[in-house]
Design a protein around this motif. Structure first.
Motif, short mmCIF file in Angstrom:
data_model
loop_
_atom_site.label_atom_id
_atom_site.label_comp_id
_atom_site.label_asym_id
_atom_site.label_seq_id
_atom_site.Cartn_x
_atom_site.Cartn_y
_atom_site.Cartn_z
N ALA A 10 82.91 -4.84 80.97
CA ALA A 10 82.51 -3.43 80.37
C ALA A 10 83.51 -2.62 80.27
O ALA A 10 83.78 -1.99 79.44
N ARG A 11 84.54 -2.60 81.44
CA ARG A 11 85.50 -1.62 81.50
C ARG A 11 86.58 -2.06 80.64
O ARG A 11 87.20 -1.20 79.65
N VAL A 12 86.99 -3.39 80.41
CA VAL A 12 87.91 -3.99 79.50
C VAL A 12 87.65 -3.74 78.07
O VAL A 12 88.54 -3.39 77.09
N ASN A 13 86.25 -4.08 77.87
CA ASN A 13 85.74 -3.50 76.50
C ASN A 13 86.01 -1.97 76.06
O ASN A 13 86.40 -1.64 74.93
N ARG A 14 85.80 -1.20 77.04
CA ARG A 14 85.94 0.03 76.81
C ARG A 14 87.16 0.51 76.38
O ARG A 14 87.70 1.32 75.51
N MET A 15 88.19 0.10 77.37
CA MET A 15 89.55 0.42 77.19
C MET A 15 90.18 -0.36 75.90
O MET A 15 90.99 0.36 75.11
N GLY A 16 89.78 -1.53 75.66
CA GLY A 16 90.27 -2.15 74.40
C GLY A 16 90.03 -1.32 73.14
O GLY A 16 90.53 -1.24 72.08
N GLN A 17 88.71 -0.88 73.14
CA GLN A 17 88.19 0.01 72.07
C GLN A 17 88.96 1.37 71.84
O GLN A 17 89.21 1.76 70.90
N ILE A 18 89.26 1.96 72.98
CA ILE A 18 89.71 3.40 73.02
C ILE A 18 91.29 3.10 72.70
O ILE A 18 91.73 3.73 71.91
N MET A 19 91.88 1.88 73.03
CA MET A 19 93.26 1.53 72.58
C MET A 19 93.45 1.12 71.26
O MET A 19 94.21 1.78 70.44
N ALA A 20 92.18 0.70 70.31
CA ALA A 20 92.53 0.23 68.99
C ALA A 20 92.25 1.34 68.35
O ALA A 20 93.07 1.78 67.42
N ARG A 21 91.25 2.48 68.78
CA ARG A 21 91.13 3.72 67.99
C ARG A 21 92.32 4.61 68.21
O ARG A 21 92.72 5.36 67.21
N GLY A 22 92.83 4.65 69.47
CA GLY A 22 93.93 5.37 69.77
C GLY A 22 95.36 5.19 69.05
O GLY A 22 96.06 5.87 68.20
N ASN A 23 95.42 3.79 68.97
CA ASN A 23 96.68 3.25 67.86
C ASN A 23 96.39 3.50 66.18
O ASN A 23 97.39 4.03 66.00
N LEU A 24 95.28 3.07 65.96
CA LEU A 24 94.98 3.69 64.63
C LEU A 24 95.25 5.19 64.43
O LEU A 24 95.69 5.33 63.28
N PHE A 25 94.79 5.92 65.46
CA PHE A 25 94.91 7.46 65.20
C PHE A 25 96.42 7.74 65.12
O PHE A 25 96.95 8.45 64.17
N PHE A 26 97.16 7.19 65.88
CA PHE A 26 98.64 7.42 65.98
C PHE A 26 99.44 7.12 64.80
O PHE A 26 100.19 7.58 64.18
N GLY A 27 98.72 5.85 64.24
CA GLY A 27 99.40 5.23 63.01
C GLY A 27 99.05 6.10 61.89
O GLY A 27 99.98 6.30 61.07
N LEU A 28 97.78 6.48 61.56
CA LEU A 28 97.57 7.33 60.49
C LEU A 28 98.26 8.81 60.47
O LEU A 28 98.52 9.38 59.47
N LEU A 29 98.27 8.98 61.94
CA LEU A 29 99.05 10.49 61.84
C LEU A 29 100.53 10.14 61.56
O LEU A 29 101.12 11.04 61.03
N THR A 30 101.26 9.10 61.93
CA THR A 30 102.49 8.63 61.48
C THR A 30 102.61 8.66 59.79
O THR A 30 103.47 9.17 59.27
N CYS A 31 101.57 8.21 59.30
CA CYS A 31 101.55 8.14 57.92
C CYS A 31 101.36 9.32 57.14
O CYS A 31 102.01 9.71 56.20
N LEU A 32 100.65 10.34 57.93
CA LEU A 32 100.65 11.53 57.52
C LEU A 32 102.14 12.19 57.67
O LEU A 32 102.34 13.02 56.68
N GLY A 33 102.84 11.98 58.51
CA GLY A 33 104.26 12.33 58.66
C GLY A 33 104.97 11.92 57.52
O GLY A 33 105.70 12.66 56.99
#
Length: 397
Positions: free
Chosen positions: A110-133
């Motif tokens: 359960a913990r690794v699923n939650r961490m993997g989900q947060i990481m995937a969303r966080g990386n996409l957020f940073f990626g889209l933020l960079t796209c905005l840049g």
């Protein structure tokens, strides 16, 4: 597909949409062809540009990023069957642990699923933020510039309507590249994270051995079977890590070399940008001339910092979990020692000792099949980058 395994679900869903995994549709040809054409225009631009040092550094970063993006898509297609086999192997191992209905393992999953989900969303957020840049960069300049330096032979990309058309093309292809690059990285890190859970599961099983098989009521035959199962599971973890290494080790080496050089260059870029006069200064040693360009220095610094953050976020996540996987492999030796092996029969003692000896040479995620990826290596990367940065600062600052 993989809805129950949130650790990898989002990444596979995105890669599947673009036809890179599990669904070979026309979108994979569209994204790879457009990205490859874009790299071609970037190479033409880099070979013919008369832009200053800042533009060269910035566009070198973009070029490496896009080459890395297409490289990942190419590797997924070239080794498609091996990637699918690796993910299927991970899926089988996941459900094997899940069906044990062990409270400790359920908590870990359960913990690794939650961490993997947060990481995937966080990386996409940073990626889209960079796209905005990327998209906002032209707005910080007083003259026409594109998010990515590119040139089509025979056309002036800064003339109307070519400038508007090329700007729209680059802004459309950027999220596409983001969805090719980031889910791949998140998927590989997620596979490494699951390797950590498997090591913890093996340690848990070894530590429970003395409880399940106490000395007073011990059945030597069942104990021997339990030890053999642990040895087989340890070997399956090693094979799992070897699968990951075969698919990713050379790409990790390319990333290290490219991003360490670019990180140094981007840090140097922060020196060139002036906060006070909003000027870029190009030293005579680098360009054989002095040139000044009126720009919004604060906006440039923000954008460069976004580039640096993206590099560090991508590298740190990989190095952190690769280091943790190595440490958990080492911890298997400690868990094996805690089995009270010295009370076992001699053949079983030997098996436990062999298991400890193998764990003391921990299987690791490798960089170019040369050395393991660890936090120590990440620290060396930062130290070397800062060393070259200070040399550039002394020479050009």
């Amino acid at each position: 597909m993989f809805e129950d395994i949130q650790l990898i679900y989002m990444n596979i869903r995105i890669l599947r949409f673009w036809g890179l995994l599990y669904d070979k549709n026309v979108r994979r040809y569209v994204c790879i062809i457009l990205a490859s054409f874009h790299i071609f225009t970037q190479v033409v631009y880099m070979m013919s540009t008369e832009e200053g040092l800042i533009g060269i550094i910035r566009n070198s970063y973009m070029l490496v990023l896009w080459i890395n993006t297409v490289l990942r898509a190419y590797l997924l297609q070239r080794d498609y069957d091996r990637y699918v086999a690796l993910i299927d192997n991970m899926k089988m191992a996941y459900y094997e642990l899940f069906h044990l209905k062990d409270a400790y393992l359920s908590l870990k999953l359960a913990r690794v699923n939650r961490m993997g989900q947060i990481m995937a969303r966080g990386n996409l957020f940073f990626g889209l933020l960079t796209c905005l840049g990327f998209g906002l960069y032209p707005l910080s300049s007083n003259e026409r510039v594109l998010p990515f330096g590119s040139r089509i032979p025979g056309l002036n990309e800064y003339e109307t309507p070519y400038y508007q058309m090329w700007y729209v093309f680059q802004m459309l292809i950027t999220p596409m590249g983001c969805c090719m690059y980031i889910p791949y990285t998140s998927l590989v890190v997620a596979l490494i994270m699951f390797g950590i859970v498997r090591c913890e599961a093996l340690q848990h099983r070894l530590r429970r051995m003395a409880i399940v098989h106490p000395t007073e009521t011990r059945n030597p035959r069942k104990l021997a079977e339990e030890i053999f199962e642990c040895i087989r599971y340890q070997q399956s973890i090693i094979d799992y890590m070897n699968q990951i290494n075969e698919l990713t080790t050379m790409m990790f080496l390319f990333e290290l070399l490219a991003f360490s050089a670019l990180l140094c260059a981007l840090l140097f870029l922060l020196i060139i940008v002036s906060w006070d006069g909003f000027l870029f200064f190009f030293p005579p040693q680098s360009l054989q001339k002095i040139s000044f360009a009126q720009v919004n220095g604060t906006g440039q610094i923000i954008i460069v910092c976004m580039y640096i953050n993206m590099i560090l976020a991508q590298i740190l996540a990989l190095y952190w979990y690769a280091n943790e996987l190595r440490e958990q492999n080492l911890a298997v030796a400690t868990a094996a020692y805690e089995t009270e092996w010295f009370t076992f029969e001699i053949p079983m003692r030997k098996n436990i000792l062999f298991m400890m000896m193998r764990a003391q040479r921990p299987a690791s995620i490798l960089l170019g099949n040369i050395r393991p990826i660890t936090l120590e290596l990440f620290q060396n990367l930062l130290n070397n980058t800062y060393t070259f940065f200070t040399v550039l600062k002394r020479v050009y600052g």
